[in-house]
Design an enzyme around this catalytic site. Sequence first.
Site, PDB file in Angstrom:
ATOM      1  N   THR A  38       0.822  -1.209   0.000  1.00  0.00           N
ATOM      2  CA  THR A  38       0.000   0.000   0.000  1.00  0.00           C
ATOM      3  C   THR A  38       0.856   1.259   0.000  1.00  0.00           C
ATOM      4  O   THR A  38       0.461   2.294  -0.539  1.00  0.00           O
ATOM      5  CB  THR A  38      -0.930  -0.011   1.235  1.00  0.00           C
ATOM      6  OG1 THR A  38      -1.841  -1.082   1.054  1.00  0.00           O
ATOM      7  CG2 THR A  38      -1.708   1.267   1.394  1.00  0.00           C
ATOM      8  N   THR A 118       1.537  -4.294   4.241  1.00  0.00           N
ATOM      9  CA  THR A 118       1.409  -4.539   5.683  1.00  0.00           C
ATOM     10  C   THR A 118       0.844  -5.925   6.027  1.00  0.00           C
ATOM     11  O   THR A 118       0.986  -6.378   7.158  1.00  0.00           O
ATOM     12  CB  THR A 118       0.532  -3.463   6.352  1.00  0.00           C
ATOM     13  OG1 THR A 118      -0.771  -3.504   5.770  1.00  0.00           O
ATOM     14  CG2 THR A 118       1.141  -2.085   6.218  1.00  0.00           C
ATOM     15  N   ASP A 119       0.193  -6.578   5.038  1.00  0.00           N
ATOM     16  CA  ASP A 119      -0.483  -7.842   5.378  1.00  0.00           C
ATOM     17  C   ASP A 119       0.477  -8.917   5.890  1.00  0.00           C
ATOM     18  O   ASP A 119       0.148  -9.667   6.812  1.00  0.00           O
ATOM     19  CB  ASP A 119      -1.243  -8.390   4.158  1.00  0.00           C
ATOM     20  CG  ASP A 119      -2.487  -7.570   3.848  1.00  0.00           C
ATOM     21  OD1 ASP A 119      -2.748  -6.577   4.548  1.00  0.00           O
ATOM     22  OD2 ASP A 119      -3.201  -7.922   2.883  1.00  0.00           O
ATOM     23  N   LYS A 191       0.004  -7.548  12.980  1.00  0.00           N
ATOM     24  CA  LYS A 191      -1.053  -6.620  12.547  1.00  0.00           C
ATOM     25  C   LYS A 191      -2.307  -6.929  13.351  1.00  0.00           C
ATOM     26  O   LYS A 191      -2.737  -8.085  13.409  1.00  0.00           O
ATOM     27  CB  LYS A 191      -1.303  -6.823  11.041  1.00  0.00           C
ATOM     28  CG  LYS A 191      -2.182  -5.762  10.419  1.00  0.00           C
ATOM     29  CD  LYS A 191      -2.263  -5.923   8.895  1.00  0.00           C
ATOM     30  CE  LYS A 191      -2.915  -4.701   8.284  1.00  0.00           C
ATOM     31  NZ  LYS A 191      -2.984  -4.775   6.813  1.00  0.00           N
ATOM     32  N   GLU A 312      -1.767 -28.906  27.046  1.00  0.00           N
ATOM     33  CA  GLU A 312      -3.028 -29.445  26.499  1.00  0.00           C
ATOM     34  C   GLU A 312      -2.833 -30.755  25.733  1.00  0.00           C
ATOM     35  O   GLU A 312      -3.772 -31.323  25.197  1.00  0.00           O
ATOM     36  CB  GLU A 312      -3.662 -28.405  25.574  1.00  0.00           C
ATOM     37  CG  GLU A 312      -4.327 -27.243  26.310  1.00  0.00           C
ATOM     38  CD  GLU A 312      -5.654 -27.624  26.944  1.00  0.00           C
ATOM     39  OE1 GLU A 312      -6.248 -28.645  26.542  1.00  0.00           O
ATOM     40  OE2 GLU A 312      -6.089 -26.909  27.856  1.00  0.00           O
TER      41      GLU A 312
HETATM   42  N1  ASP Z   1      -2.811  -5.744   0.894  1.00  0.00           N
HETATM   43  C1  ASP Z   1      -1.792  -4.749   1.091  1.00  0.00           C
HETATM   44  C2  ASP Z   1      -0.444  -5.435   1.145  1.00  0.00           C
HETATM   45  O1  ASP Z   1      -0.153  -6.107   2.092  1.00  0.00           O
HETATM   46  C3  ASP Z   1      -2.085  -4.004   2.345  1.00  0.00           C
HETATM   47  C4  ASP Z   1      -1.068  -2.986   2.801  1.00  0.00           C
HETATM   48  O2  ASP Z   1       0.037  -2.872   2.308  1.00  0.00           O
HETATM   49  O3  ASP Z   1      -1.405  -2.260   3.755  1.00  0.00           O
HETATM   50  O4  ASP Z   1       0.312  -5.313   0.222  1.00  0.00           O
END
Ligand code: ASP
Length: 355
Positions: A38, A118-119, A191, A312
């Site tokens: 992103t 970010t994923d 995240k 467990e």
């Molecule tokens: N789907 C995007 C990615 O991980 C989300 C992001 O970058 O925030 O590339």
Amino acid sequence: MFATLTKQGLCAAALFAAVSVHAADKLPNVVILATGGTIAGTGATSTTTVGYTAAKIGVEKLIEAVPEMKKVANVKGEQVFQIASESMTNDHWLKLAKRVNELLKQSDVDGIVITHGTDTIEETAYFLNLTVKSKKPVIIVGSMRPSTAISADGPINLYNAVATAGSKDSVGRGVLVTLNDEIQGARDVTKTNTMTANTFRSPELGSLGYIVSGKPIFYRASTRKNTADTEFDVSKLDKLPAVDIAYGSANANTIAIDAFAAAGDVGIVYAGTGDGSLANTVRPRLTELRKQGLQIVRSSRVGNGPTIRNGENNDDETDFVVSDTLSPQKARILLMLALTKTKDTKEIQRMFYTY
Ligand code: ASP
């Protein structure tokens, strides 16, 4: 008297100028490796913060957008790949780790920034935390809003990342993830929110510090071994062992684990309920698969706290490994790397308590 003072003043000014020139010469050299996400995304309008396209802008444009970086580092950019990070693969990681290691061997590179979606930022960070063979700073950065959005968080995040990569205070702290003015350690960061800018957290164990006006300030460090102190070496690998994650829930069945075994996986991470508990419809099949040679790591879908050995499940009896506080997605990474070294359960368990 006046003449003397003026002379002294001139001397001081000359000295100051010399020091300033010297300081500019001495700016750290930081390489930005761009991978997409992103932070390199564009939306249809300035208010599009969902439904934009990730991985559109090239590294030179990312650098141009933040001229302030030039005051804290000599920056060079390189486009390693251009993808949304949900499409990150083991092969991308091997390529990235090799490039980072190559660059960090150079005496004219002081630190690296990786721009990333970010994923899966936390997974790439942990993979590099185990495979980078240098104490020099490696910072991974992303953004939650695309570059075209009002109050895009990419530029400030990138500035902070470059400043952190160029700081001597960041040396020897393992791979770091910096967003939203916070510094998180690769092992513990995750995240936690699908859309907000403060999504990155290190639940319970805590962030490592803040970045204040371009200066990283550290308050803590992870006690787990990382980077130059690990036993993993991917320099000669062109493939990682096949390991997948199965997810526990009520009404659990063995469809996913059967499919993984049939596909030739050599390890399975089971994201169990609670403290990594296994349904009575699942435990027997996992035990059988272990007897057939697959390595089984018991982890938890909860998101906080350790999965405890012989809690467990009788792990000594079933010959399973537990993930300790690693999330299932990070346990998958450590299990893959562990399997490049050994098949011995005790050894692999030691690694899970070491890294
Ligand atoms: N789907 C995007 C990615 O991980 C989300 C992001 O970058 O925030 O590339």
